[in-house]
Write a protein that holds these residues in place. Structure first.
Motif, PDB file in Angstrom:
ATOM      1  N   SER A 258      37.354  25.910  37.405  1.00 55.20           N
ATOM      2  CA  SER A 258      38.356  25.394  36.473  1.00 55.20           C
ATOM      3  C   SER A 258      38.643  26.366  35.328  1.00 55.20           C
ATOM      4  N   TYR A 259      37.728  27.259  34.995  1.00 56.51           N
ATOM      5  CA  TYR A 259      37.949  28.201  33.909  1.00 56.51           C
ATOM      6  C   TYR A 259      38.486  29.543  34.381  1.00 56.51           C
ATOM      7  N   GLU A 260      38.593  29.728  35.661  1.00 52.81           N
ATOM      8  CA  GLU A 260      39.113  30.989  36.194  1.00 52.81           C
ATOM      9  C   GLU A 260      40.614  30.838  36.439  1.00 52.81           C
ATOM     10  N   SER A 261      41.401  31.531  35.636  1.00 50.83           N
ATOM     11  CA  SER A 261      42.854  31.421  35.786  1.00 50.83           C
ATOM     12  C   SER A 261      43.466  32.780  35.995  1.00 50.83           C
TER      13      SER A 261
END
Length: 73
Positions: A70-73
């Motif tokens: 979820s924090y890898e964009s």
């Protein structure tokens, strides 16, 4: 080892006392018939705690937890 045996023995004594004490000490009448069962309070409390733990684990896993990426964009 003796301390462990003494601890378990004291738990057994407390459980038996909790099962026998209502017949000796209390003269109150229960609202429901199942409240007069021996050790009803202990059994109800144990299963309530187990239910709280299972529900909180389910909520944490399926509702509160974010996906790993979820924090890898």
């Amino acid at each position: 080892m003796k301390l462990k045996r003494a601890f378990y023995a004291s738990l057994v004594v407390l459980a038996l006392a909790e099962a026998i004490a209502p017949w000796i000490l209390y003269d109150e009448h229960a609202h429901f018939a199942f409240e007069d069962w021996p050790a009803f309070g202990s059994v109800y409390g144990f299963f309530s705690c187990v239910a709280i733990i299972l529900v909180s684990k389910f909520l944490g896993k399926h509702w509160l937890m974010r996906p790993e990426d979820s924090y890898e964009s």
